[in-house]
Design an enzyme around this catalytic site. Structure first.
Site, PDB file in Angstrom:
ATOM      1  N   HIS A 282       1.704  -6.284  -0.705  1.00 54.07           N
ATOM      2  CA  HIS A 282       0.852  -5.310  -0.008  1.00 54.07           C
ATOM      3  C   HIS A 282       1.212  -5.332   1.468  1.00 54.07           C
ATOM      4  O   HIS A 282       0.676  -6.123   2.245  1.00 54.07           O
ATOM      5  CB  HIS A 282      -0.628  -5.653  -0.252  1.00 54.07           C
ATOM      6  CG  HIS A 282      -1.598  -4.653   0.307  1.00 54.07           C
ATOM      7  ND1 HIS A 282      -2.895  -4.543  -0.161  1.00 54.07           N
ATOM      8  CD2 HIS A 282      -1.482  -3.725   1.289  1.00 54.07           C
ATOM      9  CE1 HIS A 282      -3.533  -3.590   0.510  1.00 54.07           C
ATOM     10  NE2 HIS A 282      -2.699  -3.086   1.403  1.00 54.07           N
TER      11      HIS A 282
ATOM     12  N   HIS B 199       2.296  -2.404   4.476  1.00 55.79           N
ATOM     13  CA  HIS B 199       2.621  -1.048   4.929  1.00 55.79           C
ATOM     14  C   HIS B 199       3.680  -1.202   6.012  1.00 55.79           C
ATOM     15  O   HIS B 199       3.387  -1.778   7.071  1.00 55.79           O
ATOM     16  CB  HIS B 199       1.382  -0.359   5.494  1.00 55.79           C
ATOM     17  CG  HIS B 199       0.233  -0.278   4.523  1.00 55.79           C
ATOM     18  ND1 HIS B 199      -0.003   0.838   3.753  1.00 55.79           N
ATOM     19  CD2 HIS B 199      -0.724  -1.181   4.188  1.00 55.79           C
ATOM     20  CE1 HIS B 199      -1.078   0.623   2.999  1.00 55.79           C
ATOM     21  NE2 HIS B 199      -1.533  -0.603   3.235  1.00 55.79           N
TER      22      HIS B 199
ATOM     23  N   HIS C 283      -5.269   1.466  -3.393  1.00 55.83           N
ATOM     24  CA  HIS C 283      -6.270   0.730  -2.623  1.00 55.83           C
ATOM     25  C   HIS C 283      -7.631   1.070  -3.236  1.00 55.83           C
ATOM     26  O   HIS C 283      -7.949   2.249  -3.436  1.00 55.83           O
ATOM     27  CB  HIS C 283      -6.271   1.175  -1.163  1.00 55.83           C
ATOM     28  CG  HIS C 283      -5.126   0.660  -0.344  1.00 55.83           C
ATOM     29  ND1 HIS C 283      -3.813   0.811  -0.696  1.00 55.83           N
ATOM     30  CD2 HIS C 283      -5.113  -0.024   0.840  1.00 55.83           C
ATOM     31  CE1 HIS C 283      -3.041   0.256   0.228  1.00 55.83           C
ATOM     32  NE2 HIS C 283      -3.803  -0.260   1.175  1.00 55.83           N
TER      33      HIS C 283
ATOM     34  N   GLU D 280     -11.838  -1.848  -0.881  1.00 54.27           N
ATOM     35  CA  GLU D 280     -11.696  -2.435   0.461  1.00 54.27           C
ATOM     36  C   GLU D 280     -12.993  -2.107   1.218  1.00 54.27           C
ATOM     37  O   GLU D 280     -13.740  -3.010   1.596  1.00 54.27           O
ATOM     38  CB  GLU D 280     -10.477  -1.849   1.179  1.00 54.27           C
ATOM     39  CG  GLU D 280     -10.249  -2.402   2.591  1.00 54.27           C
ATOM     40  CD  GLU D 280      -9.080  -1.726   3.319  1.00 54.27           C
ATOM     41  OE1 GLU D 280      -8.663  -0.617   2.931  1.00 54.27           O
ATOM     42  OE2 GLU D 280      -8.580  -2.323   4.313  1.00 54.27           O
TER      43      GLU D 280
ATOM     44  N   ASP E 112      -0.777  -6.728   4.728  1.00 57.60           N
ATOM     45  CA  ASP E 112      -1.263  -5.358   4.936  1.00 57.60           C
ATOM     46  C   ASP E 112      -0.543  -4.671   6.100  1.00 57.60           C
ATOM     47  O   ASP E 112       0.397  -3.916   5.876  1.00 57.60           O
ATOM     48  CB  ASP E 112      -2.792  -5.362   5.126  1.00 57.60           C
ATOM     49  CG  ASP E 112      -3.463  -4.079   4.659  1.00 57.60           C
ATOM     50  OD1 ASP E 112      -2.768  -3.194   4.140  1.00 57.60           O
ATOM     51  OD2 ASP E 112      -4.700  -3.966   4.823  1.00 57.60           O
ATOM     52  N   ASP E 113      -0.997  -4.894   7.329  1.00 58.71           N
ATOM     53  CA  ASP E 113      -0.395  -4.287   8.519  1.00 58.71           C
ATOM     54  C   ASP E 113      -0.240  -5.371   9.574  1.00 58.71           C
ATOM     55  O   ASP E 113      -1.030  -5.461  10.525  1.00 58.71           O
ATOM     56  CB  ASP E 113      -1.312  -3.164   9.039  1.00 58.71           C
ATOM     57  CG  ASP E 113      -1.505  -2.072   8.006  1.00 58.71           C
ATOM     58  OD1 ASP E 113      -0.604  -1.230   7.869  1.00 58.71           O
ATOM     59  OD2 ASP E 113      -2.541  -2.089   7.310  1.00 58.71           O
TER      60      ASP E 113
HETATM   61  N1  HPA Z   1      -6.292   0.517   3.898  1.00 57.72           N
HETATM   62  C1  HPA Z   1      -6.095   1.815   3.713  1.00 57.72           C
HETATM   63  N2  HPA Z   1      -5.057   2.466   4.224  1.00 57.72           N
HETATM   64  C2  HPA Z   1      -4.162   1.787   4.932  1.00 57.72           C
HETATM   65  C3  HPA Z   1      -4.316   0.438   5.156  1.00 57.72           C
HETATM   66  C4  HPA Z   1      -5.428  -0.240   4.601  1.00 57.72           C
HETATM   67  O1  HPA Z   1      -5.653  -1.451   4.755  1.00 57.72           O
HETATM   68  N3  HPA Z   1      -3.247   0.064   5.904  1.00 57.72           N
HETATM   69  C5  HPA Z   1      -2.490   1.148   6.111  1.00 57.72           C
HETATM   70  N4  HPA Z   1      -3.041   2.202   5.528  1.00 57.72           N
HETATM   71 ZN    ZN Z   2      -3.235  -1.608   2.705  1.00 61.13          ZN
END
Ligand code: HPA
Ligand code: ZN
Length: 366
Positions: A45, A47, A225, A228, A306-307
């Site tokens: 996971h 991006h 996703h 969350e 994630d990011d």
């Molecule tokens: N959630 C949803 N969209 C996203 C995320 C995330 O954590 N990171 C980049 N796009």
């Molecule tokens: Zn994500």
């Protein structure tokens, strides 16, 4: 709006683009950090646009002659105080505006792979958001070809394998996603699967039912996703309407015991992202993160970043900070590492090889 406590207590640290220098700064590694770094693991996971460091924002901005809204790297980092997912997404889409050429995407991917291989990562299934780029006028191939070139170079020079997952932006409509799938057609032999990201609440998985069924017919793997920020109902829809192969995040599934039983029975992989959850106020303290509870319930959780440029840590830091905050025993760390491969889309023979590497590593380090 004030930031949540998680963001206040955990400002995004300044990270250099040199992982070795980064490690030197934090001093000698603890035994657990050392064990984690050597443990073979995968990232499921990530991006790739979320690996854009502020320094790269300026570098790409300069070479593409784009004026940034920020005056300095420090100003950019100071803006990374988020109260929720949307706060982050607004700045994340703005940052992606500096990515203009195949070379930018190639360089972005290579910088990420250098960092994550230093953390002991052997395989990555990376997300990209083509609509973020095609909506700015870039042809589909600029991001796809640039990333694929970076992935091939990373395999050749760093030994890390990877595959590409095309994510659809769920705040846009299903027709726009279908147009993107059509634009992707010439690349589908080099794309492993599709995902669903961006603003979750108000955009349930069922909005993309026809799209995911079209993607399944093309032989693509499916992820989304869910849970969350969105309710357990969105996780049920991802399973029953989209029929996904993996759930990204899934935190809020824990609110619904019947859903937990279903996820356990299916052996469904959850790609959990603790530092992201902290920065986006999904949890307000890493010590309160549900990862340990997930494992104890028999859920197939994995650890991911994630990011990483926005949330204060790449894969290794997600592992070490979570292991420390939750006091994870080695057995859990090994389970998480194994889950990252058995939950991947690698062919069985490759999975078996990585599992054997984990077993060999564990027996020589116990
Ligand atoms: N959630 C949803 N969209 C996203 C995320 C995330 O954590 N990171 C980049 N796009
Ligand atoms: Zn994500």
């Amino acid at each position: 709006l004030p930031s949540c406590m998680g963001s206040l207590k955990h400002p995004v640290p300044a990270a250099s683009l040199d992982p070795a220098a980064d490690r030197a700064k934090v001093g000698p590694m603890t035994a657990t950090a050392e064990f984690i770094r050597g443990l073979p693991k995968a990232e499921l996971h990530l991006h790739i646009e979320g690996s854009l460091e502020p320094e790269q924002m300026f570098e790409f901005g300069r070479r593409n002659r784009i004026d940034l809204a920020f005056g300095s790297v420090e100003e950019v980092r100071a803006a990374y105080a988020f109260s929720n997912l949307q706060d982050f997404l607004d700045i994340y889409y703005q940052g992606a505006g500096v990515l203009r050429t195949e070379r930018d995407f190639h360089d972005l991917a290579m910088a990420y792979f250098r960092r994550v291989t230093a953390d002991g990562c052997r395989h990555v299934e990376l997300f990209f958001d083509p609509q973020t780029h095609t909506d700015r006028g870039l042809p589909f191939g600029v991001a796809a070809d640039g990333l694929l070139a970076g992935m091939a170079e990373a395999k050749a020079t760093l030994g890390v394998s990877s595959s590409l997952v095309l994510c659809f932006l769920r705040h846009l409509d299903e027709d726009a996603a279908f147009a993107t799938l059509r634009a992707a057609e010439p690349w589908l032999d080099r794309i492993q699967g599709v995902g669903l990201d961006s603003s979750e609440v108000g955009h349930p998985p069922s909005k993309f039912a026809r799209l995911f069924s079209a993607a399944r017919e093309r032989g693509l793997k499916l992820v989304a996703h869910a849970g969350e920020e969105g309710p357990p109902a969105y996780v049920w829809e991802a399973l029953d309407v989209l029929r996904v192969d993996r759930i990204d995040h899934g935190n809020r599934a824990l609110e619904d015991p019947a859903l937990v039983r279903r996820l356990v029975a299916d052996g469904m992989t959850l790609t959990v992202c603790p530092l992201s959850n902290l920065k986006l106020c999904v949890v307000d303290d890493l010590k309160a993160h549900p990862l340990k509870r997930m494992l104890d319930l028999g859920l197939k959780a994995t650890l991911n970043s994630d990011d990483p440029a926005y949330f204060g840590g790449y894969l290794g830091r997600n592992w070490t900070e979570t292991a420390q905050a939750l006091n994870l025993p080695r057995a859990d760390l090994v389970t998480l590492a194994k889950n990252s491969f058995t939950g991947s889309f690698l062919p069985p023979v490759a999975v078996a090889g990585h599992l054997a590497d984990i077993d060999a590593y564990v027996s020589s380090n116990s």
